[in-house]
Design a protein around this motif. Structure first.
Motif, short mmCIF file in Angstrom:
data_model
loop_
_atom_site.label_atom_id
_atom_site.label_comp_id
_atom_site.label_asym_id
_atom_site.label_seq_id
_atom_site.Cartn_x
_atom_site.Cartn_y
_atom_site.Cartn_z
N THR A 1 0.70 -1.11 0.18
CA THR A 1 -0.14 -0.06 -0.07
C THR A 1 0.65 1.29 0.04
O THR A 1 1.96 1.46 0.48
N GLY A 2 0.35 1.90 -0.66
CA GLY A 2 1.07 3.46 -0.82
C GLY A 2 2.31 3.59 -1.66
O GLY A 2 3.09 4.67 -1.62
N LYS B 1 0.81 2.57 -7.00
CA LYS B 1 0.11 1.70 -8.23
C LYS B 1 -0.89 2.53 -8.77
O LYS B 1 -1.00 2.65 -9.89
N THR B 2 -1.67 3.34 -7.86
CA THR B 2 -2.80 4.01 -8.49
C THR B 2 -2.18 5.09 -9.11
O THR B 2 -2.66 5.64 -10.33
N THR B 3 -1.06 5.80 -8.57
CA THR B 3 -0.39 6.81 -9.51
C THR B 3 -0.01 6.44 -10.78
O THR B 3 -0.12 7.36 -11.84
N GLN C 1 -9.93 2.68 -8.35
CA GLN C 1 -10.19 1.83 -6.95
C GLN C 1 -11.25 2.19 -6.35
O GLN C 1 -11.86 1.18 -5.59
#
Ligand SMILES: Nc1ncnc2c1ncn2[C@@H]1O[C@H](COP(=O)(O)OP(=O)(O)OP(=O)(O)O)[C@@H](O)[C@H]1O
Ligand SMILES: [Mg+2]
Length: 291
Positions: free
Chosen positions: A48-49, A52-54, A99
């Motif tokens: 997490t952090g 990945k989303t970025t 997400q």
């Protein structure tokens, strides 16, 4: 000659704008390299952090066009530089399921939600209706077309968000943890939908996932993101056995892969497995007593 990759990420570096005035944010991406071929299914995993989303948002131009911040390196999708190609133009080719599906659903009905993208493309009404019906069918939500997205369960919202992305008939579909809100059967269904889209539409898939069991079955390639870079990539059937490396990155391997490595160490298992049918076949041939 092999076809050029449909997605090329080279030396991608990125930091968000400062959250406190005068204080630079830490870089999130520190040199990501990644190629994705047409029709391929790449799973992206990492703790997490880690960004990945970025990274997903850099593929559809939201990073940096909407977020601001400082970017370096390059992201090329279908020949377009995502830094400069307008986000709405990229959205024709790059569908994304965020997400948090709540953030993505805003229409009064499921049907209107799924029609929104195609309507923006100014397609003929008949084609819009056809796409909406198809997309809702694919995700098994046709019966809910008149309902309000706000009244749906988390898993149903997730499906509607997937249908909304599909209705654009994108060449590339990015899914950011699309199964997080689903029960085990719902998860399997999403992976089956993806499989069907690849078979029928030759769609290219990039999926962030925390679901090693399904990644092992369905993905062609696994990329591990850590410390702002892709630190390892390869077929899940190889990478998931590198248990120390996987654990060091903070990612879970399929439990069967762990079991088979343990059986190999302690009991001389001759062939490793991470899928149920492989396990069955291996255990039967190696240990089942002769009748
Ligand atoms: N809009 C933003 N502004 C500033 N910092 C952000 C923003 N969005 C994310 N970050 C920071 O960037 C880093 C990476 O976030 P990101 O959401 O990409 O991680 P992730 O790997 O998707 O995590 P998760 O597994 O929790 O979804 C985190 O430290 C996060 O706090
Ligand atoms: Mg994320």
């Amino acid at each position: 000659m092999t076809e050029a990759p449909i997605i090329t990420v080279r030396g991608l570096r990125y930091r968000y704008p400062p959250t406190l005035p005068g204080r630079e944010a830490e870089p999130v991406l520190r040199g990501v390299d990644l190629d994705v071929a047409r029709g391929e299914f790449v799973a992206l995993m990492g703790p997490t952090g880690v960004g990945k989303t970025t990274l997903c948002l850099a593929l559809n131009g939201i990073v940096p066009q909407s977020t601001g911040g400082v970017i370096g390196g390059s992201v090329t999708v279908l020949g377009h530089d995502t830094r400069h190609t307008p986000v709405p133009q990229l959205a024709r080719d790059v569908g994304i399921v965020y997400q948090d599906p709540e953030s993505q659903l805003f229409s009064a009905t499921v049907e209107a939600e799924v029609a929104f993208g195609p309507e923006n493309l100014a397609l003929p009404r008949a084609e819009i209706a056809e796409r909406v019906a198809w997309a809702l069918n694919v995700v098994g939500m046709a019966a809910s077309r008149g309902r309000s997205p706000a009244q749906l369960s988390g898993g149903q919202k997730q499906r509607v968000a997937i249908a909304a992305a599909l209705a654009m008939l994108p060449q590339i579909l990015i899914l950011d943890e699309p199964t997080a809100a689903l029960d085990p059967l719902g998860r399997l269904e999403v992976f089956r939908v993806i499989e069907q889209l690849r078979n029928d539409q030759d769609m290219t898939i990039v999926m962030v996932s925390q679901d090693p069991e399904h990644v092992a079955i369905f993905a062609d390639r696994l990329a591990l993101l850590a410390e702002g870079r892709i630190v390892a990539e390869g077929p899940p059937a190889e990478l998931f056995y590198a248990l120390d490396q996987i654990a060091a990155v903070g990612v879970a391997a399929p439990q069967l892969a762990e079991l088979s490595v343990a059986l190999e160490r302690c009991h001389g298992l001759q062939r490793r497995f991470m899928l149920l049918d492989e396990a069955e076949a291996t255990l039967r041939t190696q240990w089942e007593p002769e009748p």
